[in-house]
Motif scaffolding. Structure first.
Motif, PDB file in Angstrom:
ATOM      1  N   TYR A 102      47.141  23.528 -54.824  1.00  0.00           N
ATOM      2  CA  TYR A 102      46.648  24.704 -54.254  1.00  0.00           C
ATOM      3  C   TYR A 102      46.158  25.348 -55.451  1.00  0.00           C
ATOM      4  O   TYR A 102      45.469  26.240 -55.496  1.00  0.00           O
ATOM      5  CB  TYR A 102      48.151  25.597 -54.148  1.00  0.00           C
ATOM      6  CG  TYR A 102      48.672  25.388 -52.427  1.00  0.00           C
ATOM      7  CD1 TYR A 102      48.033  25.999 -51.647  1.00  0.00           C
ATOM      8  CD2 TYR A 102      49.432  24.384 -52.287  1.00  0.00           C
ATOM      9  CE1 TYR A 102      48.193  25.846 -50.277  1.00  0.00           C
ATOM     10  CE2 TYR A 102      49.928  24.195 -51.017  1.00  0.00           C
ATOM     11  CZ  TYR A 102      49.370  24.951 -50.024  1.00  0.00           C
ATOM     12  OH  TYR A 102      49.769  24.625 -48.610  1.00  0.00           O
ATOM     13  N   ASP A 103      46.523  24.916 -56.765  1.00  0.00           N
ATOM     14  CA  ASP A 103      46.104  25.721 -58.018  1.00  0.00           C
ATOM     15  C   ASP A 103      44.653  24.847 -58.462  1.00  0.00           C
ATOM     16  O   ASP A 103      44.674  24.174 -59.443  1.00  0.00           O
ATOM     17  CB  ASP A 103      47.068  25.707 -59.091  1.00  0.00           C
ATOM     18  CG  ASP A 103      46.569  26.297 -60.434  1.00  0.00           C
ATOM     19  OD1 ASP A 103      45.369  27.080 -60.363  1.00  0.00           O
ATOM     20  OD2 ASP A 103      47.088  25.983 -61.397  1.00  0.00           O
ATOM     21  N   GLN A 104      43.671  25.020 -57.777  1.00  0.00           N
ATOM     22  CA  GLN A 104      42.491  24.331 -57.757  1.00  0.00           C
ATOM     23  C   GLN A 104      41.724  24.425 -59.138  1.00  0.00           C
ATOM     24  O   GLN A 104      41.391  23.306 -59.580  1.00  0.00           O
ATOM     25  CB  GLN A 104      41.459  24.709 -56.807  1.00  0.00           C
ATOM     26  CG  GLN A 104      41.811  24.492 -55.279  1.00  0.00           C
ATOM     27  CD  GLN A 104      41.659  22.944 -55.022  1.00  0.00           C
ATOM     28  OE1 GLN A 104      40.644  22.621 -54.807  1.00  0.00           O
ATOM     29  NE2 GLN A 104      42.801  22.301 -54.830  1.00  0.00           N
ATOM     30  N   ASP A 105      41.966  25.228 -59.790  1.00  0.00           N
ATOM     31  CA  ASP A 105      41.373  25.647 -61.210  1.00  0.00           C
ATOM     32  C   ASP A 105      42.292  25.274 -62.490  1.00  0.00           C
ATOM     33  O   ASP A 105      41.923  25.386 -63.570  1.00  0.00           O
ATOM     34  CB  ASP A 105      40.524  27.022 -61.367  1.00  0.00           C
ATOM     35  CG  ASP A 105      41.542  28.086 -61.549  1.00  0.00           C
ATOM     36  OD1 ASP A 105      42.789  27.907 -61.144  1.00  0.00           O
ATOM     37  OD2 ASP A 105      41.083  29.273 -61.408  1.00  0.00           O
ATOM     38  N   ILE A 110      47.977  30.669 -58.390  1.00  0.00           N
ATOM     39  CA  ILE A 110      47.319  30.350 -56.996  1.00  0.00           C
ATOM     40  C   ILE A 110      46.723  31.712 -56.804  1.00  0.00           C
ATOM     41  O   ILE A 110      47.394  32.689 -56.563  1.00  0.00           O
ATOM     42  CB  ILE A 110      48.120  29.677 -55.895  1.00  0.00           C
ATOM     43  CG1 ILE A 110      48.801  28.607 -56.247  1.00  0.00           C
ATOM     44  CG2 ILE A 110      47.159  29.867 -54.762  1.00  0.00           C
ATOM     45  CD1 ILE A 110      49.916  28.145 -55.628  1.00  0.00           C
ATOM     46  N   SER A 111      45.430  31.804 -56.597  1.00  0.00           N
ATOM     47  CA  SER A 111      44.767  33.019 -56.019  1.00  0.00           C
ATOM     48  C   SER A 111      44.632  33.046 -54.635  1.00  0.00           C
ATOM     49  O   SER A 111      44.665  31.907 -53.997  1.00  0.00           O
ATOM     50  CB  SER A 111      43.434  33.050 -56.775  1.00  0.00           C
ATOM     51  OG  SER A 111      42.477  32.046 -56.383  1.00  0.00           O
ATOM     52  N   GLU A 113      41.696  33.143 -53.103  1.00  0.00           N
ATOM     53  CA  GLU A 113      40.717  32.262 -53.022  1.00  0.00           C
ATOM     54  C   GLU A 113      40.950  30.827 -52.990  1.00  0.00           C
ATOM     55  O   GLU A 113      40.518  29.890 -52.099  1.00  0.00           O
ATOM     56  CB  GLU A 113      39.499  32.578 -53.992  1.00  0.00           C
ATOM     57  CG  GLU A 113      38.775  33.940 -53.715  1.00  0.00           C
ATOM     58  CD  GLU A 113      39.567  35.130 -54.544  1.00  0.00           C
ATOM     59  OE1 GLU A 113      40.638  34.996 -55.333  1.00  0.00           O
ATOM     60  OE2 GLU A 113      39.213  36.109 -54.236  1.00  0.00           O
ATOM     61  N   GLU A 114      41.774  30.466 -53.903  1.00  0.00           N
ATOM     62  CA  GLU A 114      42.151  29.163 -53.770  1.00  0.00           C
ATOM     63  C   GLU A 114      42.974  28.700 -52.585  1.00  0.00           C
ATOM     64  O   GLU A 114      43.088  27.877 -51.905  1.00  0.00           O
ATOM     65  CB  GLU A 114      43.068  28.878 -55.054  1.00  0.00           C
ATOM     66  CG  GLU A 114      42.338  28.770 -56.299  1.00  0.00           C
ATOM     67  CD  GLU A 114      43.339  28.639 -57.607  1.00  0.00           C
ATOM     68  OE1 GLU A 114      42.583  27.861 -58.469  1.00  0.00           O
ATOM     69  OE2 GLU A 114      44.287  29.541 -57.636  1.00  0.00           O
ATOM     70  N   LYS A 117      40.903  28.599 -49.639  1.00  0.00           N
ATOM     71  CA  LYS A 117      40.195  27.242 -49.666  1.00  0.00           C
ATOM     72  C   LYS A 117      40.966  25.761 -48.913  1.00  0.00           C
ATOM     73  O   LYS A 117      40.585  25.228 -48.013  1.00  0.00           O
ATOM     74  CB  LYS A 117      39.848  26.554 -50.982  1.00  0.00           C
ATOM     75  CG  LYS A 117      39.116  25.394 -51.070  1.00  0.00           C
ATOM     76  CD  LYS A 117      38.571  25.011 -52.605  1.00  0.00           C
ATOM     77  CE  LYS A 117      37.703  25.775 -53.023  1.00  0.00           C
ATOM     78  NZ  LYS A 117      37.138  25.250 -54.421  1.00  0.00           N
ATOM     79  N   TYR A 145      48.619  37.061 -58.024  1.00  0.00           N
ATOM     80  CA  TYR A 145      48.668  35.662 -58.090  1.00  0.00           C
ATOM     81  C   TYR A 145      50.129  35.196 -57.637  1.00  0.00           C
ATOM     82  O   TYR A 145      50.927  35.703 -57.972  1.00  0.00           O
ATOM     83  CB  TYR A 145      48.139  35.094 -59.475  1.00  0.00           C
ATOM     84  CG  TYR A 145      46.637  35.277 -59.861  1.00  0.00           C
ATOM     85  CD1 TYR A 145      45.653  34.602 -59.346  1.00  0.00           C
ATOM     86  CD2 TYR A 145      46.566  36.637 -60.706  1.00  0.00           C
ATOM     87  CE1 TYR A 145      44.233  34.933 -59.728  1.00  0.00           C
ATOM     88  CE2 TYR A 145      45.101  36.794 -60.895  1.00  0.00           C
ATOM     89  CZ  TYR A 145      44.128  36.207 -60.532  1.00  0.00           C
ATOM     90  OH  TYR A 145      42.924  36.593 -60.858  1.00  0.00           O
TER      91      TYR A 145
END
Length: 160
Positions: A102-105, A110-111, A113-114, A117, A145
C-alpha cells in the motif's frame, strides 16, 4: 475443515473471523470456483503492485496448498491466515509486506491517494475522498496518513 482456535491460542493477526477470511478469499478467487489457482494468486499480487516471481508464487502455493491438489481452498486459506508455524512472527512479516504494497512511495505511511490506487487496481469503486475517510477512521495521530503502527492496529483489532 477449519478448526476453531483454542482459548489459549493467539488470535489471528490478519483476519478476526471467518467472514473476513471469506471476503479476502473471494477477492483472490477471481472466477468464483471456490479455489484459488496460482494464476489468481499472481493476479492479485500483481494488482497490489508486487513483482512476485513465478517461482515465489509456486513456493507460496506449495506452502498453502496442504492437500496438494494445485489449488488453495477456503480451509487452507483460513489456516494460512491464522498462521500455523510461529503465528506472531509470520503474521508480523506478512503484515509488513502488506503495508509495503500500500505504501507505494515507501515513505512509511499510506496516503489517501495510495489507498485509492490500490483499491482501484483491486476493482473497488471509491473516490480519493472515500479513501481519505477510511484513513481518518484509523489515523490515531491525526496526520492524515496511516503509519505502520496504525495499520497493524487496524488489522489486528477492529475494536480499538
Amino acid at each position: 475443515m477449519a478448526t476453531n482456535p483454542t482459548p489459549n491460542s493467539k488470535p489471528a493477526i490478519y483476519l478476526q473471523d471467518m467472514n473476513e477470511v471469506r471476503k479476502v478469499f473471494d477477492r483472490f478467487d477471481a472466477n468464483s470456483d471456490g479455489k484459488i489457482s496460482a494464476e489468481e494468486l499472481r493476479g492479485v499480487l500483481n494488482a497490489l503492485g508486487s513483482d512476485t516471481s513465478p517461482e515465489e508464487v509456486a513456493r507460496m502455493m506449495e506452502e498453502i496448498d496442504t492437500d496438494k491438489d494445485g489449488h488453495i481452498n477456503l480451509d487452507e486459506f483460513a489456516a494460512f491466515c491464522n498462521g500455523n508455524s510461529d503465528p506472531y512472527q509470520s503474521a508480523e512479516k506478512e503484515l509488513k509486506e502488506a503495508f509495503e504494497l500500500y505504501d507505494q512511495d515507501h515513505d512509511g505511511k499510506i496516503s489517501a491517494e495510495e489507498l485509492h490506487k490500490i483499491l482501484t487496481r483491486l476493482g473497488e469503486h471509491c473516490s480519493v475522498n472515500d479513501c481519505a475517510g477510511m484513513i481518518k477512521s484509523v489515523d490515531s495521530d491525526g496526520d492524515g496518513y496511516v503509519c505502520f503502527s496504525e495499520f497493524r492496529k487496524m488489522m489486528t483489532n477492529h475494536k480499538q
